[in-house]
Design a protein around this motif. Structure first.
Motif, PDB file in Angstrom:
ATOM      1  N   LEU A  37      36.676  32.226  45.603  1.00 15.04           N
ATOM      2  CA  LEU A  37      37.563  31.075  45.700  1.00 15.04           C
ATOM      3  C   LEU A  37      37.530  30.422  47.081  1.00 15.04           C
ATOM      4  N   LYS A  38      37.230  31.176  48.106  1.00 14.09           N
ATOM      5  CA  LYS A  38      37.247  30.657  49.484  1.00 14.09           C
ATOM      6  C   LYS A  38      35.858  30.605  50.124  1.00 14.09           C
ATOM      7  N   ARG A  39      34.787  30.707  49.316  1.00 10.73           N
ATOM      8  CA  ARG A  39      33.428  30.779  49.876  1.00 10.73           C
ATOM      9  C   ARG A  39      33.123  29.612  50.804  1.00 10.73           C
ATOM     10  N   HIS A  40      33.507  28.410  50.419  1.00 12.42           N
ATOM     11  CA  HIS A  40      33.211  27.239  51.250  1.00 12.42           C
ATOM     12  C   HIS A  40      33.784  27.416  52.662  1.00 12.42           C
ATOM     13  N   ALA A  44      31.562  28.299  56.018  1.00 12.26           N
ATOM     14  CA  ALA A  44      31.615  27.326  57.110  1.00 12.26           C
ATOM     15  C   ALA A  44      32.008  28.014  58.413  1.00 12.26           C
ATOM     16  N   ALA A  45      32.972  28.927  58.357  1.00  9.01           N
ATOM     17  CA  ALA A  45      33.409  29.645  59.553  1.00  9.01           C
ATOM     18  C   ALA A  45      32.302  30.552  60.096  1.00  9.01           C
ATOM     19  N   ALA A  46      31.488  31.115  59.202  1.00  7.02           N
ATOM     20  CA  ALA A  46      30.395  32.006  59.618  1.00  7.02           C
ATOM     21  C   ALA A  46      29.075  31.261  59.817  1.00  7.02           C
ATOM     22  N   GLN A  47      29.094  29.938  59.702  1.00  2.00           N
ATOM     23  CA  GLN A  47      27.909  29.088  59.841  1.00  2.00           C
ATOM     24  C   GLN A  47      26.807  29.501  58.871  1.00  2.00           C
ATOM     25  N   LEU A  48      27.203  29.710  57.598  1.00  2.00           N
ATOM     26  CA  LEU A  48      26.261  30.057  56.533  1.00  2.00           C
ATOM     27  C   LEU A  48      26.106  28.877  55.599  1.00  2.00           C
TER      28      LEU A  48
END
Length: 97
Positions: A37-40, A44-48
């Motif tokens: 549910l929070k992948r985006h 983004a936080a992990a620069q993936l």
């Protein structure tokens, strides 16, 4: 009294079947509900990349880890075997150098 002769067995509702299918798909992908549910935001936080699943080891290995037949590495796939070292993706490490 209840007539058991004509009683039908309990049936799973559509919601239960849908939830079961969703959870099985998560196991096959090596994800938790929260990660899905929070992948985006997590990526983004992990620069993936937006579609990266860092704990996915493939369906067969994910099931083995889920069932306890194989130990959970507990680290992203690109860090496996490097416990204790900085957990940076190889591409990110090359770009930083």
């Amino acid at each position: 009294s209840v007539c058991l002769r004509h009683a039908s067995p309990p049936r799973a509702g559509l919601a239960s079947i849908t939830l079961l299918a969703f959870q099985l798909a998560l196991v096959l992908r090596g994800e938790t509900t929260w990660e899905r549910l929070k992948r985006h935001h997590l990526n983004a936080a992990a620069q993936l990349p937006p579609d990266e699943r860092p704990y996915d080891r493939g369906p067969r290995r994910n099931i083995a880890i889920f069932c306890g037949c194989e130990a959970d590495p507990g680290v992203p796939k690109w860090c496996e075997g490097n416990q204790g070292k900085l957990a940076i993706r190889p591409a990110a490490a090359a770009a930083a150098a």
